[in-house]
Motif scaffolding. Structure first.
Motif, PDB file in Angstrom:
ATOM      1  N   THR A 184       0.829  -1.221   0.000  1.00  0.00           N
ATOM      2  CA  THR A 184       0.000   0.000   0.000  1.00  0.00           C
ATOM      3  C   THR A 184       0.860   1.265   0.000  1.00  0.00           C
ATOM      4  O   THR A 184       0.402   2.319   0.432  1.00  0.00           O
ATOM      5  CB  THR A 184      -0.919   0.004   1.236  1.00  0.00           C
ATOM      6  N   ARG A 185       2.077   1.130  -0.487  1.00  0.00           N
ATOM      7  CA  ARG A 185       3.005   2.259  -0.423  1.00  0.00           C
ATOM      8  C   ARG A 185       2.431   3.492  -1.116  1.00  0.00           C
ATOM      9  O   ARG A 185       2.466   4.609  -0.579  1.00  0.00           O
ATOM     10  CB  ARG A 185       4.345   1.878  -1.055  1.00  0.00           C
ATOM     11  N   GLU A 186       1.904   3.344  -2.330  1.00  0.00           N
ATOM     12  CA  GLU A 186       1.386   4.483  -3.085  1.00  0.00           C
ATOM     13  C   GLU A 186       0.205   5.128  -2.371  1.00  0.00           C
ATOM     14  O   GLU A 186       0.118   6.351  -2.269  1.00  0.00           O
ATOM     15  CB  GLU A 186       0.966   4.026  -4.482  1.00  0.00           C
ATOM     16  N   GLN A 187      -0.685   4.296  -1.841  1.00  0.00           N
ATOM     17  CA  GLN A 187      -1.847   4.841  -1.123  1.00  0.00           C
ATOM     18  C   GLN A 187      -1.414   5.569   0.155  1.00  0.00           C
ATOM     19  O   GLN A 187      -1.971   6.610   0.510  1.00  0.00           O
ATOM     20  CB  GLN A 187      -2.829   3.720  -0.759  1.00  0.00           C
ATOM     21  N   ARG A 188      -0.419   5.010   0.831  1.00  0.00           N
ATOM     22  CA  ARG A 188       0.055   5.649   2.062  1.00  0.00           C
ATOM     23  C   ARG A 188       0.704   7.002   1.774  1.00  0.00           C
ATOM     24  O   ARG A 188       0.545   7.953   2.546  1.00  0.00           O
ATOM     25  CB  ARG A 188       1.047   4.732   2.792  1.00  0.00           C
ATOM     26  N   ILE A 189       1.445   7.085   0.665  1.00  0.00           N
ATOM     27  CA  ILE A 189       2.040   8.365   0.289  1.00  0.00           C
ATOM     28  C   ILE A 189       0.957   9.392   0.001  1.00  0.00           C
ATOM     29  O   ILE A 189       1.022  10.543   0.474  1.00  0.00           O
ATOM     30  CB  ILE A 189       2.972   8.183  -0.928  1.00  0.00           C
ATOM     31  N   ARG A 190      -0.049   9.007  -0.774  1.00  0.00           N
ATOM     32  CA  ARG A 190      -1.144   9.939  -1.091  1.00  0.00           C
ATOM     33  C   ARG A 190      -1.898  10.349   0.178  1.00  0.00           C
ATOM     34  O   ARG A 190      -2.259  11.505   0.346  1.00  0.00           O
ATOM     35  CB  ARG A 190      -2.117   9.305  -2.090  1.00  0.00           C
ATOM     36  N   PHE A 191      -2.120   9.358   1.041  1.00  0.00           N
ATOM     37  CA  PHE A 191      -2.826   9.644   2.290  1.00  0.00           C
ATOM     38  C   PHE A 191      -2.026  10.640   3.139  1.00  0.00           C
ATOM     39  O   PHE A 191      -2.577  11.605   3.682  1.00  0.00           O
ATOM     40  CB  PHE A 191      -3.051   8.347   3.070  1.00  0.00           C
ATOM     41  N   GLY A 192      -0.699  10.429   3.250  1.00  0.00           N
ATOM     42  CA  GLY A 192       0.140  11.333   4.026  1.00  0.00           C
ATOM     43  C   GLY A 192       0.118  12.744   3.470  1.00  0.00           C
ATOM     44  O   GLY A 192       0.074  13.724   4.224  1.00  0.00           O
ATOM     45  N   GLU A 193       0.161  12.861   2.126  1.00  0.00           N
ATOM     46  CA  GLU A 193       0.121  14.181   1.498  1.00  0.00           C
ATOM     47  C   GLU A 193      -1.208  14.877   1.772  1.00  0.00           C
ATOM     48  O   GLU A 193      -1.238  16.090   2.047  1.00  0.00           O
ATOM     49  CB  GLU A 193       0.346  14.040   0.000  1.00  0.00           C
ATOM     50  N   MET A 194      -2.309  14.135   1.728  1.00  0.00           N
ATOM     51  CA  MET A 194      -3.625  14.730   1.979  1.00  0.00           C
ATOM     52  C   MET A 194      -3.742  15.214   3.419  1.00  0.00           C
ATOM     53  O   MET A 194      -4.274  16.299   3.674  1.00  0.00           O
ATOM     54  CB  MET A 194      -4.718  13.719   1.653  1.00  0.00           C
ATOM     55  N   ILE A 195      -3.231  14.403   4.351  1.00  0.00           N
ATOM     56  CA  ILE A 195      -3.303  14.796   5.756  1.00  0.00           C
ATOM     57  C   ILE A 195      -2.436  16.025   6.003  1.00  0.00           C
ATOM     58  O   ILE A 195      -2.846  16.968   6.696  1.00  0.00           O
ATOM     59  CB  ILE A 195      -2.856  13.635   6.668  1.00  0.00           C
ATOM     60  N   SER A 196      -1.237  16.041   5.412  1.00  0.00           N
ATOM     61  CA  SER A 196      -0.346  17.186   5.583  1.00  0.00           C
ATOM     62  C   SER A 196      -0.981  18.464   5.061  1.00  0.00           C
ATOM     63  O   SER A 196      -0.917  19.520   5.715  1.00  0.00           O
ATOM     64  CB  SER A 196       0.977  16.916   4.863  1.00  0.00           C
ATOM     65  N   GLN A 197      -1.605  18.394   3.887  1.00  0.00           N
ATOM     66  CA  GLN A 197      -2.259  19.575   3.315  1.00  0.00           C
ATOM     67  C   GLN A 197      -3.437  20.022   4.169  1.00  0.00           C
ATOM     68  O   GLN A 197      -3.649  21.223   4.366  1.00  0.00           O
ATOM     69  CB  GLN A 197      -2.720  19.259   1.890  1.00  0.00           C
ATOM     70  N   ALA A 198      -4.188  19.051   4.685  1.00  0.00           N
ATOM     71  CA  ALA A 198      -5.347  19.396   5.515  1.00  0.00           C
ATOM     72  C   ALA A 198      -4.912  20.046   6.826  1.00  0.00           C
ATOM     73  O   ALA A 198      -5.541  20.999   7.305  1.00  0.00           O
ATOM     74  CB  ALA A 198      -6.179  18.149   5.787  1.00  0.00           C
ATOM     75  N   VAL A 199      -3.818  19.540   7.408  1.00  0.00           N
ATOM     76  CA  VAL A 199      -3.299  20.142   8.642  1.00  0.00           C
ATOM     77  C   VAL A 199      -2.814  21.561   8.373  1.00  0.00           C
ATOM     78  O   VAL A 199      -3.055  22.474   9.170  1.00  0.00           O
ATOM     79  CB  VAL A 199      -2.168  19.273   9.232  1.00  0.00           C
ATOM     80  N   GLU A 200      -2.145  21.758   7.236  1.00  0.00           N
ATOM     81  CA  GLU A 200      -1.647  23.092   6.883  1.00  0.00           C
ATOM     82  C   GLU A 200      -2.796  24.081   6.760  1.00  0.00           C
ATOM     83  O   GLU A 200      -2.704  25.219   7.249  1.00  0.00           O
ATOM     84  CB  GLU A 200      -0.854  23.022   5.576  1.00  0.00           C
ATOM     85  N   LEU A 201      -3.889  23.674   6.115  1.00  0.00           N
ATOM     86  CA  LEU A 201      -5.052  24.561   5.987  1.00  0.00           C
ATOM     87  C   LEU A 201      -5.632  24.899   7.350  1.00  0.00           C
ATOM     88  O   LEU A 201      -6.009  26.052   7.614  1.00  0.00           O
ATOM     89  CB  LEU A 201      -6.122  23.906   5.111  1.00  0.00           C
ATOM     90  N   ARG A 202      -5.707  23.911   8.222  1.00  0.00           N
ATOM     91  CA  ARG A 202      -6.237  24.159   9.568  1.00  0.00           C
ATOM     92  C   ARG A 202      -5.277  25.022  10.381  1.00  0.00           C
ATOM     93  O   ARG A 202      -5.709  25.830  11.200  1.00  0.00           O
ATOM     94  CB  ARG A 202      -6.509  22.825  10.265  1.00  0.00           C
ATOM     95  N   ARG A 203      -3.978  24.848  10.163  1.00  0.00           N
ATOM     96  CA  ARG A 203      -2.983  25.684  10.838  1.00  0.00           C
ATOM     97  C   ARG A 203      -3.139  27.148  10.416  1.00  0.00           C
ATOM     98  O   ARG A 203      -3.118  28.055  11.266  1.00  0.00           O
ATOM     99  CB  ARG A 203      -1.577  25.196  10.512  1.00  0.00           C
ATOM    100  N   GLU A 204      -3.278  27.380   9.118  1.00  0.00           N
ATOM    101  CA  GLU A 204      -3.449  28.749   8.626  1.00  0.00           C
ATOM    102  C   GLU A 204      -4.703  29.376   9.216  1.00  0.00           C
ATOM    103  O   GLU A 204      -4.693  30.547   9.621  1.00  0.00           O
ATOM    104  CB  GLU A 204      -3.522  28.746   7.101  1.00  0.00           C
ATOM    105  N   ALA A 205      -5.783  28.607   9.292  1.00  0.00           N
ATOM    106  CA  ALA A 205      -7.034  29.125   9.848  1.00  0.00           C
ATOM    107  C   ALA A 205      -6.890  29.428  11.336  1.00  0.00           C
ATOM    108  O   ALA A 205      -7.350  30.467  11.815  1.00  0.00           O
ATOM    109  CB  ALA A 205      -8.158  28.120   9.614  1.00  0.00           C
ATOM    110  N   ALA A 206      -6.240  28.522  12.072  1.00  0.00           N
ATOM    111  CA  ALA A 206      -6.090  28.717  13.512  1.00  0.00           C
ATOM    112  C   ALA A 206      -5.230  29.931  13.815  1.00  0.00           C
ATOM    113  O   ALA A 206      -5.540  30.715  14.731  1.00  0.00           O
ATOM    114  CB  ALA A 206      -5.487  27.458  14.146  1.00  0.00           C
TER     115      ALA A 206
END
Length: 258
Positions: free
Chosen positions: A159-181
């Motif tokens: 599941t390497r490819e899926q895990r990479i995509r999942f990690g990128e999505m989580i990182s981007q989502a955290v960044e958006l929430r960080r900017e908002a906070a």
């Protein structure tokens, strides 16, 4: 002002902590950097003085204990007088070099000290609760939730490819929430602060990291508003406040020599 040691012909130099008004005196128990800690003294010129202590040039200054001593002296000074922190590690050859510095930039330093009169820094740092923010992201993003299901319980190699995509999505989502906070924090505290200075995150789960310059007579209102802000988000963000501090984040390049 350089943060590199100036190698002279003698065995010792002067470590400079900060610039203060000329009437400031270090307390008798003030301790500087070094092992053993050096006695803190002042070098004066006109309306200005520099807090200094003697250090051995052959012994690099940079231990955690040295940084703690540097900050403790500056923060303690900021509680009673304006202070311009000088970059940690600045060492010159002796009193004459300090006086030359104060003379060359006297008016600039004096104006900066006037700006920081009766003002202190508070630094607000908060970190997301990892499980809480992950649950929030998965609830809000079906694609991320699907990827989480695809990798759950399966070998990493498959599941390497899926895990990479999942990690990128989580990182981007955290960044958006960080900017908002951070935006919400600045908006909430701007009425209670003179200036603010956003800081770079120090961890991938950082939620907020902002320095504020606060009037001394407004500290209670600032802290009370911050406590309300933190309480409203306590399940998602673990927040802490550091201060009162010397105005590290507000001493700009035009005020102190590089």
């Amino acid at each position: 002002m350089s943060d590199q040691n100036v190698q002279g012909t003698g065995e010792t130099g002067l470590f400079i902590y900060g610039i203060v008004p000329s009437d400031v005196e270090p307390t008798p128990d003030a301790q500087g950097v070094g092992d053993p800690p050096g006695d803190v003294d002042v070098v004066r010129h006109g309306e200005l003085a520099a807090l200094v202590s003697e250090v051995a040039l052959e012994e690099p200054v940079g231990r955690p204990a040295d940084l703690t001593a540097y900050e403790a002296l500056l923060d303690g000074t900021a509680a009673v007088a304006p202070v311009l922190p000088v970059r940690f590690g600045t060492v010159v050859t002796g009193p004459d070099a300090v006086q030359d510095l104060l003379e060359a930039h006297h008016d600039r330093f004096a104006a900066a000290l006037d700006e920081f009169e009766n003002r202190v820094q508070y630094t607000v740092h908060g970190r997301f609760d990892e499980q809480e923010v992950l649950s929030e992201i998965l609830a809000a993003d079906r694609r991320a939730a699907d990827l989480a299901e695809q990798v759950r319980g399966r070998p990493e190699a498959e599941t390497r490819e899926q895990r990479i995509r999942f990690g990128e999505m989580i990182s981007q989502a955290v960044e958006l929430r960080r900017e908002a906070a951070n935006s919400e924090l600045v908006e909430a505290l701007t009425p209670y602060a003179v200036l603010n200075a956003p800081r770079a995150p120090s961890h991938e789960m950082d939620a907020v990291n902002v320095a504020f310059l606060v009037e001394a007579d407004g500290e209670e209102d600032f802290v009370r508003e911050l406590e309300d802000f933190a309480e409203q988000r306590r399940d998602l963000i673990r927040m802490r406040i550091l201060g009162p501090l010397a105005p590290y984040d507000f001493v700009s390049a035009h005020q102190l020599v590089e």
